[in-house]
Design a protein around this motif. Sequence first.
Motif, PDB file in Angstrom:
ATOM      1  N   ASN A 215       2.512   1.729  -3.520  1.00  0.00           N
ATOM      2  CA  ASN A 215       1.554   2.189  -4.529  1.00  0.00           C
ATOM      3  C   ASN A 215       1.031   3.592  -4.218  1.00  0.00           C
ATOM      4  O   ASN A 215       0.747   4.368  -5.139  1.00  0.00           O
ATOM      5  CB  ASN A 215       0.394   1.191  -4.628  1.00  0.00           C
ATOM      6  CG  ASN A 215       0.772  -0.065  -5.383  1.00  0.00           C
ATOM      7  OD1 ASN A 215       0.746  -0.090  -6.610  1.00  0.00           O
ATOM      8  ND2 ASN A 215       1.141  -1.114  -4.655  1.00  0.00           N
ATOM      9  N   ALA A 216       0.907   3.920  -2.917  1.00  0.00           N
ATOM     10  CA  ALA A 216       0.486   5.275  -2.566  1.00  0.00           C
ATOM     11  C   ALA A 216       1.532   6.298  -2.985  1.00  0.00           C
ATOM     12  O   ALA A 216       1.203   7.371  -3.506  1.00  0.00           O
ATOM     13  CB  ALA A 216       0.235   5.368  -1.058  1.00  0.00           C
ATOM     14  N   LEU A 217       2.799   5.965  -2.774  1.00  0.00           N
ATOM     15  CA  LEU A 217       3.868   6.884  -3.188  1.00  0.00           C
ATOM     16  C   LEU A 217       3.888   7.054  -4.703  1.00  0.00           C
ATOM     17  O   LEU A 217       4.071   8.162  -5.218  1.00  0.00           O
ATOM     18  CB  LEU A 217       5.226   6.363  -2.697  1.00  0.00           C
ATOM     19  CG  LEU A 217       5.448   6.434  -1.181  1.00  0.00           C
ATOM     20  CD1 LEU A 217       6.776   5.791  -0.814  1.00  0.00           C
ATOM     21  CD2 LEU A 217       5.413   7.876  -0.696  1.00  0.00           C
TER      22      LEU A 217
ATOM     23  N   GLY B 181       1.329   6.624  -6.718  1.00  0.00           N
ATOM     24  CA  GLY B 181       0.145   7.403  -7.085  1.00  0.00           C
ATOM     25  C   GLY B 181       0.330   8.881  -6.808  1.00  0.00           C
ATOM     26  O   GLY B 181      -0.049   9.733  -7.625  1.00  0.00           O
ATOM     27  N   TYR B 182       0.932   9.194  -5.663  1.00  0.00           N
ATOM     28  CA  TYR B 182       1.194  10.600  -5.358  1.00  0.00           C
ATOM     29  C   TYR B 182       2.139  11.213  -6.385  1.00  0.00           C
ATOM     30  O   TYR B 182       1.945  12.350  -6.829  1.00  0.00           O
ATOM     31  CB  TYR B 182       1.786  10.724  -3.961  1.00  0.00           C
ATOM     32  CG  TYR B 182       2.220  12.137  -3.614  1.00  0.00           C
ATOM     33  CD1 TYR B 182       1.288  13.102  -3.242  1.00  0.00           C
ATOM     34  CD2 TYR B 182       3.572  12.497  -3.675  1.00  0.00           C
ATOM     35  CE1 TYR B 182       1.690  14.396  -2.943  1.00  0.00           C
ATOM     36  CE2 TYR B 182       3.967  13.787  -3.376  1.00  0.00           C
ATOM     37  CZ  TYR B 182       3.029  14.735  -3.000  1.00  0.00           C
ATOM     38  OH  TYR B 182       3.430  16.001  -2.720  1.00  0.00           O
TER      39      TYR B 182
ATOM     40  N   LEU C  35       0.831  -1.209   0.000  1.00  0.00           N
ATOM     41  CA  LEU C  35       0.000   0.000   0.000  1.00  0.00           C
ATOM     42  C   LEU C  35       0.864   1.258   0.000  1.00  0.00           C
ATOM     43  O   LEU C  35       0.571   2.226  -0.712  1.00  0.00           O
ATOM     44  CB  LEU C  35      -0.922  -0.013   1.225  1.00  0.00           C
ATOM     45  CG  LEU C  35      -2.042  -1.069   1.218  1.00  0.00           C
ATOM     46  CD1 LEU C  35      -2.806  -1.036   2.531  1.00  0.00           C
ATOM     47  CD2 LEU C  35      -2.983  -0.851   0.046  1.00  0.00           C
ATOM     48  N   VAL C  36       1.943   1.254   0.794  1.00  0.00           N
ATOM     49  CA  VAL C  36       2.814   2.436   0.856  1.00  0.00           C
ATOM     50  C   VAL C  36       3.470   2.692  -0.498  1.00  0.00           C
ATOM     51  O   VAL C  36       3.513   3.820  -0.987  1.00  0.00           O
ATOM     52  CB  VAL C  36       3.874   2.258   1.960  1.00  0.00           C
ATOM     53  CG1 VAL C  36       4.937   3.344   1.867  1.00  0.00           C
ATOM     54  CG2 VAL C  36       3.211   2.303   3.333  1.00  0.00           C
TER      55      VAL C  36
ATOM     56  N   THR D 198       4.462  -4.731  -6.656  1.00  0.00           N
ATOM     57  CA  THR D 198       3.375  -5.353  -5.897  1.00  0.00           C
ATOM     58  C   THR D 198       3.457  -6.871  -5.990  1.00  0.00           C
ATOM     59  O   THR D 198       3.351  -7.585  -4.976  1.00  0.00           O
ATOM     60  CB  THR D 198       2.020  -4.856  -6.425  1.00  0.00           C
ATOM     61  OG1 THR D 198       1.923  -3.436  -6.240  1.00  0.00           O
ATOM     62  CG2 THR D 198       0.873  -5.537  -5.690  1.00  0.00           C
TER      63      THR D 198
ATOM     64  N   GLY E  65       4.958  -0.175 -10.391  1.00  0.00           N
ATOM     65  CA  GLY E  65       4.142  -0.477  -9.224  1.00  0.00           C
ATOM     66  C   GLY E  65       3.554  -1.876  -9.275  1.00  0.00           C
ATOM     67  O   GLY E  65       3.514  -2.593  -8.263  1.00  0.00           O
TER      68      GLY E  65
ATOM     69  N   THR F 177       3.274   2.914 -13.502  1.00  0.00           N
ATOM     70  CA  THR F 177       2.230   1.922 -13.240  1.00  0.00           C
ATOM     71  C   THR F 177       2.777   0.507 -13.402  1.00  0.00           C
ATOM     72  O   THR F 177       2.483  -0.390 -12.593  1.00  0.00           O
ATOM     73  CB  THR F 177       1.048   2.148 -14.204  1.00  0.00           C
ATOM     74  OG1 THR F 177       0.528   3.479 -14.018  1.00  0.00           O
ATOM     75  CG2 THR F 177      -0.055   1.135 -13.941  1.00  0.00           C
TER      76      THR F 177
END
Length: 739
Positions: free
Chosen positions: A45-47, A49-50, A42-43, A325, A321, A318
């Motif tokens: 992918n959040a980074l 995405g940001y 999650l971290v 993942t 990521g 993407t």
Amino acid sequence: MPVPGSASPPLPRSSAGLARALRGRLGSVRFLMTASGLAFILVVNALIGYGIVQGRREALDAGERATRDLARMLESQTLRTAFAVDQMLRDLSFALDMLPDGARRGSTSIHDHLRQRRDSFAELADLVVVGGDGFALHHSAELPLPAVSLTDRSYFTGPRDGRSQELHVGGAITSRVRPGTQVIPFSRRWLDTDGGFRGVLVAMVDPTRLAATLESRDIDRKGSVILALGDGTILLERPQGYSGPARLTDWPAVWTALAAHDEATIRDTVPGPGAGPESGTDSLISVRRVQGYPFVIVATLPVAAALAEWRRDTAAWTAIGTVMTIAIALLTAFVVRQHARREEDQARLARASRRIRGILDSMPDAVVTFDTAGRIVTFNRAAEMMFGLREHEMIGQPIEALIPDARGGANDRDLTALRRDGHAFPVGFTVSDLRLGGGPCAAASYPPAYPTGVGALRPDEPRIYVGVIRDMTRRKQQEAELIASKTQAELANRAKSEFLANMSHELRTPLNAIIGFAEVLDSEFFGAVNERQKSCIADIHDSGRHLLDIVNAILDMSKLDSGLFELCEEAVEAHEAVGQCLMMVRDRAAAGGVAIHNEVTAAVAALWVDRRAFKQVILNLLSNAVKFTPGGGSITIAAGMAEDGGFVLTVTDTGIGIPSDFMADLFQPFRQAENAANRRYEGTGLGLSISKNFVDLHGGTLTCRSAPGTGTKMTVRLPAGRVIERPTDIGSHAKIPAA
């Protein structure tokens, strides 16, 4: 409400059971491992995405800056042209007043003068002098003067009726001198000495030349620019074929922005009949008024063009990521599965331990077993009676808690032990070394001294020590005070050593435990394992060793960066250090089909260096050469004296080479030429950085010369002050050029 006298509902008991089950679930190592993996995913992918959202904002900001720059460029060109035309018309007015033929129609001298001024000004298409009656007096064209009246032209009527000495700019018109040619008329009033209206001076500007700067730089390839008058009349549109609004007043968003501000950047859909490439496109638009002149500039850039590179980066991130993942999920699943297998192995180990417990409890002497770290594993009943301590209190405690000087000397020795009440008493301590991979030894020292030779115990082989303790109080009463003093001194010295090595122990101890447990499992001492389990155990062991090497490299790098690394200098024979390093890489080179040529002579030099650091530099260079040299290639190591009296060592390979764009980052930590997740060569990217720092600490240099496909040559140079022995004859390698 419950009825009085009836049984209470079992809700509290159920809640307590659920709470206990929840606490047990949350306390499960496998659950925590899984949760940590998911949190990491999650971290990451959040980074990402940001970063994608931030990148889009930055791309739009860059697009707005590009439209502003485009508008400013056209504004600068327009200002230069308008100012130059205005000044030229002022000079022309003065010249006509001074020349005797200024007011005479069709003067040859005036014609030549106008033609010279036109040819010296690249943007000019024609110069015309119009008399007060509206007929042309002079012009710069090669054609005869037109006999038609020009009173229908705005460039004549505007200055005539406006009675202003400002520069007048009209809309683009078709030239009567050059049919089919569009020109923009710039005109000024021509007054006589009394201030009366004498005529109009007109400069016909070629709009294609006005935009020459834009076209020469191809800056309108993705966007467009419009030059218009203050009333909305469009003078110039680029690129060619662009079809926007007929007038700026037909573009409400732009006209509103101009009404509110002299300069603005907005986002709107470019209008038009649909023939142009930008028609109906969502665009970034920069509008501005030209100060001092009646011009308006509009520059546009499609949002799709501004975001093109961002879309490519988004696709790449993407993909990254997604790959990360998947990799983290697979790694988490692998670790959880390995932990489950380890728990099964520990259960089997516990059953085996119970079988030998009876043997230990039946012995009359105190028997204590402990591992290589000195932690107590078993504590029999005789030991409980001797020390006044229960077994559960001592499991996991260091052997020094019973015998403080257990690490102090040879086996079968007289030592001092401590009872529960702190009373010291002498004991005889004999340690037997139980090899988990090959049976027991008759006796061994603790800590272990690793022998060499065929059949010798390897340093990484699993061990358990069996200590037999006999009470020697009666024989050693007279020595008790001396032994107690010695014990206190050793405890103080050990505390100091443990404090100094705390950081290294904190990092290395867990890794050594992982490696040790993997070796225990691989030896099958506590039960057979299948081939798949062996493969997994080997992976754990190899990964642990690899991670330990990385931790050691990172610790060295940390000390180097913080300036805490101290050199332990001594005299080192260069050829001996090279030979020892070659022994470490020879098997790996042979397995890869790489030949190693050692051209370092036996008498090359004796150096005043840190032995470990110097060997680490050579080993890192050789390891890299072996890693990046394909099968069938070769490696040559040579050393000798430089012309300036220093020492030079070179490692040359025929490997894949280093790209030129990576050479600047070659000695940076954690940098590798291949940074993709699926790169072909493993490593942390610390070897060359650590080597460079070690050489720098010695006052030397480490340089590289390489090209893709032709191999690599690494050169270590130490100053003359590091050479403490210079042989009189060192063969063909006596001198290596200093540069």
